[in-house]
Design an enzyme around this catalytic site. Structure first.
Site, PDB file in Angstrom:
ATOM      1  CG  HIS A   1     -12.374 -19.168  18.072  1.00  0.00           C
ATOM      2  ND1 HIS A   1     -11.182 -19.136  18.945  1.00  0.00           N
ATOM      3  CD2 HIS A   1     -13.170 -18.346  18.682  1.00  0.00           C
ATOM      4  CE1 HIS A   1     -11.431 -18.300  19.991  1.00  0.00           C
ATOM      5  NE2 HIS A   1     -12.687 -17.772  19.922  1.00  0.00           N
TER       6      HIS A   1
ATOM      7  CG  ASP B   1      -9.962 -14.728  22.393  1.00  0.00           C
ATOM      8  OD1 ASP B   1      -9.733 -14.516  23.749  1.00  0.00           O
ATOM      9  OD2 ASP B   1      -9.949 -15.530  21.758  1.00  0.00           O
TER      10      ASP B   1
ATOM     11  CD  GLU C   1      -6.992 -14.994  26.058  1.00  0.00           C
ATOM     12  OE1 GLU C   1      -7.226 -15.691  27.001  1.00  0.00           O
ATOM     13  OE2 GLU C   1      -6.919 -15.555  24.962  1.00  0.00           O
TER      14      GLU C   1
END
Ligand code: NOJ
Length: 544
Positions: free
Chosen positions: A105, A202, A244
């Site tokens: 994002h 991430d 992650e």
């Protein structure tokens, strides 16, 4: 820094936020120049890789995980030149640098999103995930349960909904669009070219969405990662991807691919089970999770940790286990956040030095690359009265003076209040005082790290778990080449004895690694060890 390219296997990683480390210009927040001044501290601690939380331009509504420009530095933290200087100085000390790549994002302030929302015809429109109804992807769970009610948010500008897995100000990029993959690669290339050694990817499970699925770990998501890995391998060497993926071991296994996806992935399920084991005074949770942990390709490595910048996540435990963790570690309900507990290591261990040491002893001796969270090496506390996860992101405590030696600014100007309670406050817990004596947590941690790095058996070896009858004792053998280390830990608050079946190593002499003393040779009988409360031993097994 030459080698076999597998530097991340032998790394001891230190996670920090540039904002919270050292403020050298007195404006209340740390910056790259300040961090550079503290590299000697980190090098002396013995860590050989740093993982930096996001430092890019950002409205900072998710502490920088809401990026508005991927190839720049947030002005509060310095300039690209400051970053280059920091990188050079780290490398000069043999310290690798891992930064964040937030792929899933952007911030809603990112020009890409601003363009995408400006009209339905804008060429960037398809860079994000839009819908006219909130009925799509119903099976995807909500992650930030304390703040978000839906994964869809209404965009009043283009009058449609956009998809977001985290905060509603973090619209998800559309990885079905090849232009988005290309943009991700360009960002990656930018930082690798500059000299960054690794990227923490991430929130990778959520890259791609498909109807009728949980929208996690989809094959299409793995395709994206494999694509990026291929590009990285074609262009660079010795770079590392750290995934992650807060998922069960069998699902995380997919992120290693056949050694052609991510080099590393966090072992999320292990972490809460270490806390459970020490609370239950029983090795079962740890043994169980290792039994469920599949083999990984030879070039890959788990990333293991006790605490990080987020809440101690309880996503990868059963409902009963979660209730147990809340009962034992979050009696004050302010400590709960989303599906987790927002506390640091020392308070979770009730300030008990023996338990803090034992947890670190486990971390440094289990298979995987250990990741330390800044401040935990001195036993810093937290502040559960601050919002969100800010209570575990307070300024580093350097000394007992003005603003803990973190900054010359007025205390009101600091980005966060400093911990100042009588137990964990900066006057009691700080680097300068712990540097002065050999028995401080800091000095002890340094010795632990040195010992960990003294043998590749810890970073590369196999693990065989032993099964002494006394289940309060966890024992395992790490083996690499002709090196062998026996680790024995007493998870309980009382003295324990354990008889270990070490017949296979008959004739070897255990040498206790912290002191270098010889223990009786291993013979035919079960090997008897007694351990004080929370005590642990690391023995090198030397053949006669
Ligand atoms: C995971 C990060 O660790 C967390 O701090 C962040 O809020 C989310 N990803 C969203 O980027």
């Amino acid at each position: 820094m030459a080698g076999d390219g597998l530097w991340y296997k032998d790394a001891v990683i230190y996670e920090l936020h540039v904002r919270g480390f050292y403020d050298s210009d007195g404006n209340g927040a740390g910056e790259f120049r300040g961090l550079t001044l503290k590299l000697d501290y980190l090098s002396d601690l013995g860590v050989n890789a740093l993982w930096l939380l996001p430092f890019y331009p950002s409205p900072l509504r998710d502490d920088g995980y809401d990026i508005s420009d991927y190839t720049n530095i947030h002005p509060a933290y310095g300039t690209l030149d400051d970053f280059r200087m920091f990188l050079d100085e780290s490398h000069r000390r043999g310290i690798r640098v891992i930064t964040e790549l937030v792929l899933n994002h952007t911030s809603d302030q990112h020009p890409w999103f601003q363009q995408a929302r400006s009209s339905r015809e804008n060429p960037r429109r398809d860079w994000y995930v839009w819908s006219d109804s909130v009925e799509r992807y119903k099976q995807a769970r909500i992650i930030f349960t304390d703040t978000e009610l839906s994964n869809w948010a209404w965009d009043p500008v283009s009058k449609s909904y956009y998809w977001h897995r985290f905060f509603s100000h973090q619209p998800d990029l559309n990885f079905d669009n090849p232009a988005v993959r290309e943009a991700a690669w360009e960002v990656m290339k930018f930082w690798f070219e500059m000299g960054v050694d690794g990227l923490r990817l991430d929130a990778v499970p959520y890259l791609v969405e498909r109807e009728g699925t949980s929208c996690e770990n989809l094959p299409e998501t793995h395709d994206v990662l494999k694509y990026l890995r291929r590009r990285a391998d074609e262009t660079f060497s010795e770079k590392m991807f750290l995934a992650e993926a807060n998922q069960w071991p069998r699902d995380v296994r997919q992120y290693f691919g056949d050694g052609d996806e991510c080099h590393m992935a966090f072992h999320f399920p292990l972490m809460p089970r270490m806390f459970m084991a020490i609370r239950l005074e029983d090795r079962k949770p740890i043994v169980d999770i290792f039994q469920q942990t599949p083999e990984i390709p030879a070039t890959c490595q788990w990333g293991i940790f006790l605490r990080n910048h987020d809440e101690l996540t309880l996503e990868m435990v059963t409902d009963e286990e979660r209730d147990y963790m809340y009962d034992e570690f979050a009696r004050d309900t302010r400590a709960k956040l989303n599906l987790g507990i927002r506390r640091r290591l020392a308070p979770l261990m009730e300030g008990d030095r023996r338990r803090v040491e034992l947890m670190n002893g486990l971390l440094m001796s289990m298979p995987g690359t250990p990741i330390l969270y800044y401040g935990d090496e001195i036993g810093m506390g937290d502040n559960i009265y601050l919002g969100d996860r800010n209570g575990v992101r307070t300024p580093m405590q350097w000394n007992g003076g003005w603003n803990a030696g973190f900054s010359n600014a007025d205390p009101e100007q600091l980005y966060s209040p400093i911990i100042s309670n009588p137990v964990y406050g900066y006057q009691a817990v700080n680097v300068e005082s712990q540097r002065r004596y050999d028995h401080s947590l800091l000095s002890w941690t340094k010795r632990l790290i040195r010992l960990r790095k003294s043998s590749r058996v810890f970073s590369r070896g196999t693990m065989e778990i032993l099964k002494p009858q006394n289940h309060r004792v966890l024992a395992y053998i790490r083996e690499f080449g002709n090196e062998r280390v026996l680790v024995v830990s007493n998870l309980s608050s009382q003295a324990q004895a354990a008889e270990l079946d070490l017949k296979r190593w008959k004739g070897s002499i255990p040498i206790e690694m912290f002191g270098g003393n010889l223990f009786p040779p291993i013979g035919d009988l079960p090997y008897l060890l007694t351990l004080g409360p929370y005590q642990f031993y690391w023995f090198r097994l030397r053949r006669l």
